[in-house]
Design a protein around this motif. Structure first.
Motif, PDB file in Angstrom:
ATOM      1  N   MET A  92      10.717  -0.935  -0.266  1.00 33.63           N
ATOM      2  CA  MET A  92      10.403   0.579   0.216  1.00 33.63           C
ATOM      3  C   MET A  92      11.101   1.598   0.226  1.00 33.63           C
ATOM      4  O   MET A  92      10.567   2.659   0.057  1.00 33.63           O
ATOM      5  N   ALA A  93      12.042   1.435   1.185  1.00 32.71           N
ATOM      6  CA  ALA A  93      13.228   1.841   1.813  1.00 32.71           C
ATOM      7  C   ALA A  93      14.280   2.662   0.581  1.00 32.71           C
ATOM      8  O   ALA A  93      13.845   4.125   0.384  1.00 32.71           O
ATOM      9  N   LEU A  94      14.432   1.993  -0.642  1.00 33.01           N
ATOM     10  CA  LEU A  94      15.085   2.478  -1.465  1.00 33.01           C
ATOM     11  C   LEU A  94      13.967   3.401  -2.620  1.00 33.01           C
ATOM     12  O   LEU A  94      15.102   4.408  -2.797  1.00 33.01           O
ATOM     13  N   LEU A  95      13.139   3.121  -2.535  1.00 33.41           N
ATOM     14  CA  LEU A  95      11.620   3.870  -3.464  1.00 33.41           C
ATOM     15  C   LEU A  95      11.260   4.905  -3.049  1.00 33.41           C
ATOM     16  O   LEU A  95      10.827   5.773  -3.643  1.00 33.41           O
ATOM     17  N   THR A  96      11.359   4.830  -1.799  1.00 32.97           N
ATOM     18  CA  THR A  96      10.508   6.468  -1.261  1.00 32.97           C
ATOM     19  C   THR A  96      11.617   7.099  -0.019  1.00 32.97           C
ATOM     20  O   THR A  96      11.220   7.482   0.137  1.00 32.97           O
ATOM     21  N   GLY A  97      12.884   6.660   0.149  1.00 28.75           N
ATOM     22  CA  GLY A  97      13.385   7.460   0.751  1.00 28.75           C
ATOM     23  C   GLY A  97      14.328   7.874   0.211  1.00 28.75           C
ATOM     24  O   GLY A  97      13.742   8.594  -1.411  1.00 28.75           O
ATOM     25  N   ALA A 145      13.978   4.839 -10.260  1.00 26.35           N
ATOM     26  CA  ALA A 145      14.276   3.822  -9.364  1.00 26.35           C
ATOM     27  C   ALA A 145      15.566   3.606  -9.773  1.00 26.35           C
ATOM     28  O   ALA A 145      16.126   2.839  -8.300  1.00 26.35           O
ATOM     29  N   ARG A 146      15.761   3.672 -10.645  1.00 26.84           N
ATOM     30  CA  ARG A 146      17.915   3.547 -11.244  1.00 26.84           C
ATOM     31  C   ARG A 146      18.861   4.386 -10.253  1.00 26.84           C
ATOM     32  O   ARG A 146      19.477   4.395 -10.426  1.00 26.84           O
ATOM     33  N   GLU A 147      18.228   5.862 -10.313  1.00 26.02           N
ATOM     34  CA  GLU A 147      18.734   6.604  -9.127  1.00 26.02           C
ATOM     35  C   GLU A 147      19.125   6.436  -7.701  1.00 26.02           C
ATOM     36  O   GLU A 147      19.086   6.538  -7.129  1.00 26.02           O
ATOM     37  N   ARG A 148      18.293   5.032  -7.732  1.00 19.96           N
ATOM     38  CA  ARG A 148      17.644   4.558  -6.118  1.00 19.96           C
ATOM     39  C   ARG A 148      18.164   2.955  -6.492  1.00 19.96           C
ATOM     40  O   ARG A 148      17.997   2.059  -5.083  1.00 19.96           O
ATOM     41  N   ASN A 149      19.538   3.350  -7.262  1.00 20.44           N
ATOM     42  CA  ASN A 149      19.875   1.236  -7.223  1.00 20.44           C
ATOM     43  C   ASN A 149      18.762   0.600  -7.720  1.00 20.44           C
ATOM     44  O   ASN A 149      19.209  -1.253  -7.164  1.00 20.44           O
ATOM     45  N   THR A 194       0.551  -1.152   0.383  1.00 18.67           N
ATOM     46  CA  THR A 194      -0.434  -0.084   0.344  1.00 18.67           C
ATOM     47  C   THR A 194       1.019   0.910   0.186  1.00 18.67           C
ATOM     48  O   THR A 194       0.958   2.221  -0.774  1.00 18.67           O
ATOM     49  N   GLY A 195       2.151   1.401   1.278  1.00 22.14           N
ATOM     50  CA  GLY A 195       2.749   2.623   0.750  1.00 22.14           C
ATOM     51  C   GLY A 195       3.554   3.041  -0.547  1.00 22.14           C
ATOM     52  O   GLY A 195       3.711   3.946  -0.776  1.00 22.14           O
ATOM     53  N   ILE A 196       4.324   1.774  -0.836  1.00 24.80           N
ATOM     54  CA  ILE A 196       4.784   1.847  -2.468  1.00 24.80           C
ATOM     55  C   ILE A 196       3.242   1.955  -3.028  1.00 24.80           C
ATOM     56  O   ILE A 196       4.204   3.077  -4.349  1.00 24.80           O
ATOM     57  N   SER A 197       2.061   1.839  -3.441  1.00 26.87           N
ATOM     58  CA  SER A 197       1.180   2.073  -4.495  1.00 26.87           C
ATOM     59  C   SER A 197       1.611   3.638  -4.729  1.00 26.87           C
ATOM     60  O   SER A 197       1.100   4.324  -5.448  1.00 26.87           O
ATOM     61  N   VAL A 198       0.870   4.067  -3.050  1.00 30.42           N
ATOM     62  CA  VAL A 198       0.372   5.567  -2.660  1.00 30.42           C
ATOM     63  C   VAL A 198       1.836   6.021  -3.314  1.00 30.42           C
ATOM     64  O   VAL A 198       1.602   7.424  -3.586  1.00 30.42           O
ATOM     65  N   PHE A 199       3.065   5.782  -2.764  1.00 26.21           N
ATOM     66  CA  PHE A 199       3.861   7.192  -3.416  1.00 26.21           C
ATOM     67  C   PHE A 199       3.609   6.658  -5.335  1.00 26.21           C
ATOM     68  O   PHE A 199       4.352   8.413  -5.256  1.00 26.21           O
ATOM     69  N   TRP A 200       3.988   5.659  -5.539  1.00 29.65           N
ATOM     70  CA  TRP A 200       3.542   5.728  -7.272  1.00 29.65           C
ATOM     71  C   TRP A 200       2.499   6.454  -7.750  1.00 29.65           C
ATOM     72  O   TRP A 200       2.453   7.495  -8.702  1.00 29.65           O
ATOM     73  N   PHE A 201       1.654   6.799  -7.230  1.00 29.61           N
ATOM     74  CA  PHE A 201       0.145   7.426  -7.633  1.00 29.61           C
ATOM     75  C   PHE A 201       0.854   8.535  -7.433  1.00 29.61           C
ATOM     76  O   PHE A 201      -0.031   9.563  -8.936  1.00 29.61           O
ATOM     77  N   GLY A 202       1.160   8.744  -7.115  1.00 30.43           N
ATOM     78  CA  GLY A 202       1.538  10.443  -6.692  1.00 30.43           C
ATOM     79  C   GLY A 202       2.364  10.705  -7.640  1.00 30.43           C
ATOM     80  O   GLY A 202       2.407  12.127  -8.378  1.00 30.43           O
ATOM     81  N   HIS A 203       3.868  10.197  -7.909  1.00 32.61           N
ATOM     82  CA  HIS A 203       4.644  10.392  -8.671  1.00 32.61           C
ATOM     83  C   HIS A 203       4.741  10.178  -9.885  1.00 32.61           C
ATOM     84  O   HIS A 203       4.697  10.836 -10.607  1.00 32.61           O
ATOM     85  N   LEU A 204       3.341   9.538 -10.226  1.00 34.14           N
ATOM     86  CA  LEU A 204       3.339   9.004 -12.294  1.00 34.14           C
ATOM     87  C   LEU A 204       2.037   9.932 -12.079  1.00 34.14           C
ATOM     88  O   LEU A 204       1.017  10.018 -13.062  1.00 34.14           O
ATOM     89  N   ALA A 205       0.992  10.459 -11.351  1.00 32.66           N
ATOM     90  CA  ALA A 205      -0.322  11.369 -11.144  1.00 32.66           C
ATOM     91  C   ALA A 205       0.216  12.363 -12.459  1.00 32.66           C
ATOM     92  O   ALA A 205      -0.998  12.348 -13.025  1.00 32.66           O
TER      93      ALA A 205
END
Length: 302
Positions: free
Chosen positions: A289-294, A199-203, A58-69
């Motif tokens: 989650m830590a890599l993508l949202t951090g 994502a590539r910027e976050r390894n 859920t946390g990852i999906s919410v992040f992407w919904f915002g990032h890709l809006a």
């Protein structure tokens, strides 16, 4: 820590229990998506779950919904329990952090898979026929090699217990119409390209992923369901990437590999995962989650 494998919300109308999500009717305009801790592999639900997996998804999906809006509208109304109707809030202790209030849309019966690298079922087909979803590819590719350009390789949506069927992109128009099919392909490729660069910027290399789409009453295409999670994607550590072999991952490929090595696993019957497999799977999901949202890490070489 216990895993939540089934949600129980008796004052809400349960519409369906999927492989991972429980879907409830809220009102004439909205639904409640609940991400449980169930885990499926090979379209089979395992007997035990991964604690807090639903909250991570859920946390990852919410992040992407915002990032890709700005790429495409999506179905999310809110993930904030305080903003949900009272009849949902009464289940706060059970659902907080693992549910989404979403718009009611007409779901398209297509899984929009985008592949940036050749792996999984795509690699198997390529070895046999030189194609992926019957799309010809250059000769001489090796396992996990980056494709010249990302490929839209859709599949049909199967019922629980059945397997999705990969189809040629041209077949999508026969199912949902030519105009929507073109929109879905463009949107899927644009979403993947934006997410893969981030994502590539976050390894993390997003080797492939699955999107789902719906349309509203006006026919406007929306991104729905979960987005770019370890359940719906293959995530590889960029700093460990080397083509020509299987890759380490932040996703449930670890569980698939465990099951493939398990004597007697028939890809039809769920099994109880041992504690060490549960713990390692949870660790991988938490790391993703830590890599993508951090904060961003140093960019890895391509």
């Amino acid at each position: 820590m216990n895993a939540l494998t089934n949600s129980e919300c008796p004052d809400l109308k349960l519409l369906a229990r999927g492989k991972v999500r429980d879907l409830y009717d809220v009102d004439e305009h909205s639904l409640l998506f609940v991400a449980t801790d169930r885990l499926s592999a090979f379209d089979v639900i395992m007997k035990n779950g991964i604690p807090d997996k639903g909250k991570i998804l859920t946390g990852i999906s919410v992040f992407w919904f915002g990032h890709l809006a700005d790429v495409l509208p999506n179905h999310l109304i809110t993930a904030n329990m305080d903003e949900m109707p009272a009849k949902v809030q009464q289940y706060r202790a059970q659902l907080d952090g693992r549910c989404l209030l979403v718009k009611k849309l007409t779901v398209l019966p297509i899984e929009a898979i985008v592949r940036g690298y050749i792996t999984g079922s795509g690699w198997k087909e390529y070895q046999a026929k030189g194609t992926v979803c019957d799309i010809p590819l250059p000769a001489g590719l090796v396992e996990a090699q980056q494709l010249p350009t990302p490929l839209f390789t859709p599949s049909t949506k199967a019922e629980i217990g059945d397997h999705d069927e990969n189809i040629h992109p041209s077949k999508v128009a026969e199912i949902i119409g030519a105009d929507l099919a073109a929109q879905v392909e463009r949107a899927a490729l644009a979403l993947y390209s934006r997410a893969a660069a981030y994502a590539r910027e976050r390894n993390i290399i997003i080797a492939d992923t699955k999107f789902e789409f719906g349309v509203d009453a006006n026919g406007t295409l929306h991104l729905i369901d979960e987005v770019l999670t370890p359940d719906s994607s293959r995530f590889w550590p960029a700093d460990e990437y080397a083509p020509g072999r299987d890759q380490n991952s932040f996703d449930k490929q670890y569980v698939r590999n465990y099951l493939l090595a398990l004597p007697g696993f028939d890809k039809k019957t769920g099994v109880a995962l041992p504690d060490d497999v549960i713990a390692e799977t949870q660790r991988k999901y938490q790391a993703a989650m830590a890599l993508l949202t951090g904060p961003a890490t140093k960019k890895s070489a391509a």
